[in-house]
Design a protein around this motif. Structure first.
Motif, PDB file in Angstrom:
ATOM      1  N   ASN A 332     -18.537  11.095 -11.695  1.00 26.54           N
ATOM      2  CA  ASN A 332     -18.995  12.329 -12.350  1.00 26.54           C
ATOM      3  C   ASN A 332     -17.931  13.423 -12.330  1.00 26.54           C
ATOM      4  O   ASN A 332     -18.242  14.607 -12.429  1.00 26.54           O
ATOM      5  N   GLY A 333     -16.662  13.005 -12.185  1.00 28.59           N
ATOM      6  CA  GLY A 333     -15.578  13.983 -12.123  1.00 28.59           C
ATOM      7  C   GLY A 333     -14.903  14.202 -13.466  1.00 28.59           C
ATOM      8  O   GLY A 333     -15.508  14.001 -14.524  1.00 28.59           O
ATOM      9  N   GLN A 334     -13.641  14.599 -13.413  1.00 31.66           N
ATOM     10  CA  GLN A 334     -12.881  14.908 -14.613  1.00 31.66           C
ATOM     11  C   GLN A 334     -11.965  13.754 -14.985  1.00 31.66           C
ATOM     12  O   GLN A 334     -11.555  12.953 -14.143  1.00 31.66           O
ATOM     13  N   MET A 335     -11.629  13.709 -16.273  1.00 27.35           N
ATOM     14  CA  MET A 335     -10.693  12.701 -16.765  1.00 27.35           C
ATOM     15  C   MET A 335      -9.274  13.263 -16.662  1.00 27.35           C
ATOM     16  O   MET A 335      -9.021  14.394 -17.058  1.00 27.35           O
ATOM     17  N   PRO A 336      -8.328  12.484 -16.125  1.00 26.18           N
ATOM     18  CA  PRO A 336      -6.959  12.989 -15.978  1.00 26.18           C
ATOM     19  C   PRO A 336      -6.224  12.978 -17.307  1.00 26.18           C
ATOM     20  O   PRO A 336      -6.584  12.243 -18.227  1.00 26.18           O
ATOM     21  N   SER A 337      -5.198  13.786 -17.398  1.00 26.54           N
ATOM     22  CA  SER A 337      -4.363  13.773 -18.599  1.00 26.54           C
ATOM     23  C   SER A 337      -3.227  12.770 -18.456  1.00 26.54           C
ATOM     24  O   SER A 337      -2.620  12.360 -19.451  1.00 26.54           O
ATOM     25  N   ILE A 338      -2.929  12.389 -17.219  1.00 29.61           N
ATOM     26  CA  ILE A 338      -1.807  11.479 -16.945  1.00 29.61           C
ATOM     27  C   ILE A 338      -2.334  10.121 -16.495  1.00 29.61           C
ATOM     28  O   ILE A 338      -3.312  10.032 -15.747  1.00 29.61           O
ATOM     29  N   LEU A 339      -1.699   9.064 -16.944  1.00 26.61           N
ATOM     30  CA  LEU A 339      -2.075   7.700 -16.580  1.00 26.61           C
ATOM     31  C   LEU A 339      -2.078   7.528 -15.062  1.00 26.61           C
ATOM     32  O   LEU A 339      -1.181   8.007 -14.367  1.00 26.61           O
ATOM     33  N   GLN A 340      -3.096   6.832 -14.549  1.00 20.65           N
ATOM     34  CA  GLN A 340      -3.248   6.602 -13.116  1.00 20.65           C
ATOM     35  C   GLN A 340      -3.099   5.118 -12.778  1.00 20.65           C
ATOM     36  O   GLN A 340      -3.359   4.246 -13.611  1.00 20.65           O
ATOM     37  N   LYS A 341      -2.675   4.844 -11.549  1.00 22.08           N
ATOM     38  CA  LYS A 341      -2.609   3.462 -11.069  1.00 22.08           C
ATOM     39  C   LYS A 341      -3.179   3.411  -9.659  1.00 22.08           C
ATOM     40  O   LYS A 341      -3.168   4.402  -8.917  1.00 22.08           O
ATOM     41  N   ALA A 342      -3.692   2.232  -9.286  1.00 23.84           N
ATOM     42  CA  ALA A 342      -4.180   2.023  -7.922  1.00 23.84           C
ATOM     43  C   ALA A 342      -3.957   0.569  -7.533  1.00 23.84           C
ATOM     44  O   ALA A 342      -4.086  -0.345  -8.358  1.00 23.84           O
ATOM     45  N   LEU A 343      -3.583   0.355  -6.277  1.00 23.83           N
ATOM     46  CA  LEU A 343      -3.415  -0.989  -5.733  1.00 23.83           C
ATOM     47  C   LEU A 343      -4.726  -1.432  -5.105  1.00 23.83           C
ATOM     48  O   LEU A 343      -5.308  -0.702  -4.301  1.00 23.83           O
ATOM     49  N   VAL A 344      -5.188  -2.617  -5.483  1.00 23.12           N
ATOM     50  CA  VAL A 344      -6.452  -3.139  -4.962  1.00 23.12           C
ATOM     51  C   VAL A 344      -6.289  -4.626  -4.614  1.00 23.12           C
ATOM     52  O   VAL A 344      -5.615  -5.356  -5.331  1.00 23.12           O
ATOM     53  N   PRO A 345      -6.901  -5.083  -3.532  1.00 20.37           N
ATOM     54  CA  PRO A 345      -6.841  -6.504  -3.194  1.00 20.37           C
ATOM     55  C   PRO A 345      -7.934  -7.283  -3.907  1.00 20.37           C
ATOM     56  O   PRO A 345      -8.995  -6.737  -4.237  1.00 20.37           O
ATOM     57  N   LEU A 346      -7.679  -8.553  -4.153  1.00 24.30           N
ATOM     58  CA  LEU A 346      -8.699  -9.440  -4.685  1.00 24.30           C
ATOM     59  C   LEU A 346      -9.712  -9.728  -3.587  1.00 24.30           C
ATOM     60  O   LEU A 346      -9.347  -9.970  -2.446  1.00 24.30           O
ATOM     61  N   ILE A 347     -11.001  -9.665  -3.921  1.00 25.04           N
ATOM     62  CA  ILE A 347     -12.062  -9.937  -2.952  1.00 25.04           C
ATOM     63  C   ILE A 347     -12.630 -11.320  -3.230  1.00 25.04           C
ATOM     64  O   ILE A 347     -12.951 -11.649  -4.380  1.00 25.04           O
ATOM     65  N   ASP A 348     -12.735 -12.131  -2.207  1.00 21.89           N
ATOM     66  CA  ASP A 348     -13.266 -13.478  -2.371  1.00 21.89           C
ATOM     67  C   ASP A 348     -14.651 -13.421  -3.013  1.00 21.89           C
ATOM     68  O   ASP A 348     -15.473 -12.560  -2.687  1.00 21.89           O
TER      69      ASP A 348
END
Length: 433
Positions: A332-348
């Protein structure tokens, strides 16, 4: 002296009159420009409002209510209102070409014979080009030979196929016959496009700012010039995204694709020719949540616009994956103007299918990635965007699909598993190229 003074007064009067006429002309021109601009702007927004309410049948010069467009019934006399809609496709057969493992070993499906690993015997450049065209790619087709002893997947060595015939057909399987031996001792490894490479180094909730040159396949799918979903460039003509992005937005002509941008500003996108949604997609279960978008014309590749690689079968994921997009920075927050990235692990999958997480809602076409404790996740606006993994190159493992909230504890992100839908993806590209 009086005459000279009179002449001067007349000259001054003429100068004043000339200046007055000039001012009047300038004022008139400015007023005309303002009126014309107002009319143009008014006409633009009038047309825009009309387009949201009505569909114009160009063949019969009449308008149809927008609710009747793409409803399965022809309301324009020539059925024009049903020709601009998202199409659906289900396939029942097996796409006869696939790449397997980290080494991208080529296999061909032979009727009544099953999958055969293609031996390098008699393999030529024309076979490489033909196979890549069949996979939907025309950019930089190339192949290499891999010694049998270096193939680490035992199942690839059970049955071989070799080039033993000449054919006028456009499918590689017509050239291949089954063989118990591979005389050359090498099999074919195939690469069909310059994909998965970036010029950069190697908000999403919990993510950080990034640049498009690091993720040049990331695109923005826009409806009426408004960002709705993400997507990933697969070739110069094709984008992959999520089926749910097109629910209720079935008119292809109102979609466009913006690419090569770190910040989403007022940038004109590439128009869309065709949108294909998996026919088995379910809004209730989110199963088969995948769609393919064909551009009106091939995009020119450059540093900030490059395709991502489709993954091979049986790719072993060992490290973190990366999800990118312009989605909300928090629930329910705001949309960024700049592209975002995040590192996430694969979950079994067994972990994600626990009752405390998502239970039976996880189907074979889904995978989970993120943290059980939350804090990092995709969110609204990231839908359809890429989840990628760096093997020899960046490969597309998932498409942002669904989840409960954003970054909630015990509710990681759920993605469409691309490896489970390669058969459908390749078939769409082959049928519509």
């Amino acid at each position: 002296m009086a005459l000279l003074r009179r002449r001067r007064e007349l000259s001054t009067l003429r100068t004043e009159e000339s200046r007055t006429r000039c001012r009047l002309t300038i004022i008139t021109v400015c007023c005309a420009v303002v009126v014309l601009t107002t009319l143009i702007v008014g006409l633009y927004y009038t047309v825009k409002v009309i387009n949201t309410k009505f569909f114009y049948c160009s063949g019969s010069l009449r308008f149809v209510a927008i609710e009747k467009v793409c409803d399965g019934k022809a309301d324009c006399p020539d059925g024009e209102d049903e020709l601009v809609c998202v199409s659906k496709l289900r396939i029942n057969g097996t796409f006869p070409v696939r790449l397997v493992g980290d080494r991208l070993v080529l296999q061909v499906f032979i009727n009544d014979g099953g999958w055969k690993t293609v031996c390098a015997d008699n393999w030529k450049t024309k076979h490489t080009r033909l196979t890549c065209q069949q996979l939907g790619f025309t950019l930089s087709p190339r192949s290499t030979r891999i010694p049998l002893k270096s193939v680490l997947i035992p199942s690839l060595l059970n049955a071989f196929g070799i080039v033993s015939t000449e054919s006028n057909n456009t499918d590689i399987q017509s050239f291949i016959t089954a063989s118990e031996k591979c005389v050359s001792g090498s099999v074919v490894s195939l690469s069909c496009s310059d994909c998965g490479e970036t010029a950069g180094l190697d908000r999403i909730v919990g993510g950080v700012n990034t640049e498009i040159v690091q993720w040049p396949w990331q695109v923005s799918l826009q409806w009426n010039q408004q960002h709705m979903c993400g997507g990933a460039l697969l070739s110069t003509l094709w984008i992959i995204s999520a089926a749910h992005c097109f629910t209720g937005r079935t008119r292809e002509r109102l979609w466009s694709v913006v690419m090569g941008q770190t910040e989403l500003g007022n940038v004109k996108g590439v128009t869309v020719d065709t949108i294909v949604v998996h026919k088995d997609y379910s809004r209730l279960s989110n199963d088969f949540d995948v769609a393919m978008v064909k551009l009106t014309w091939p995009v020119k590749l450059k540093e900030s616009i490059l395709p991502v690689c489709l993954p091979p079968y049986q790719l072993s994921v060992k490290d973190m994956l990366v999800v990118t997009g312009w989605g909300l920075l928090k629930e329910n927050g705001q949309m960024p103007s700049i592209l975002q990235k995040a590192l996430v692990p694969l979950i079994d999958k067994s972990e994600c299918s626990k009752t405390s997480v998502y239970g039976p809602a996880i189907t074979p076409r889904m995978l989970c990635a993120g943290f059980i404790e939350g804090n990092v996740d995709a969110c609204q606006g990231d839908s359809g965007g890429p989840l990628v993994y760096l093997s020899s190159r960046w490969q597309l493992m998932g498409v942002v699909s669904w989840g409960v909230g954003c970054a909630r504890e015990g509710k990681p992100g759920v993605y469409t598993d691309v490896t489970q839908l390669l058969n459908w993806i390749y078939t769409v590209m082959e049928m519509n190229t």
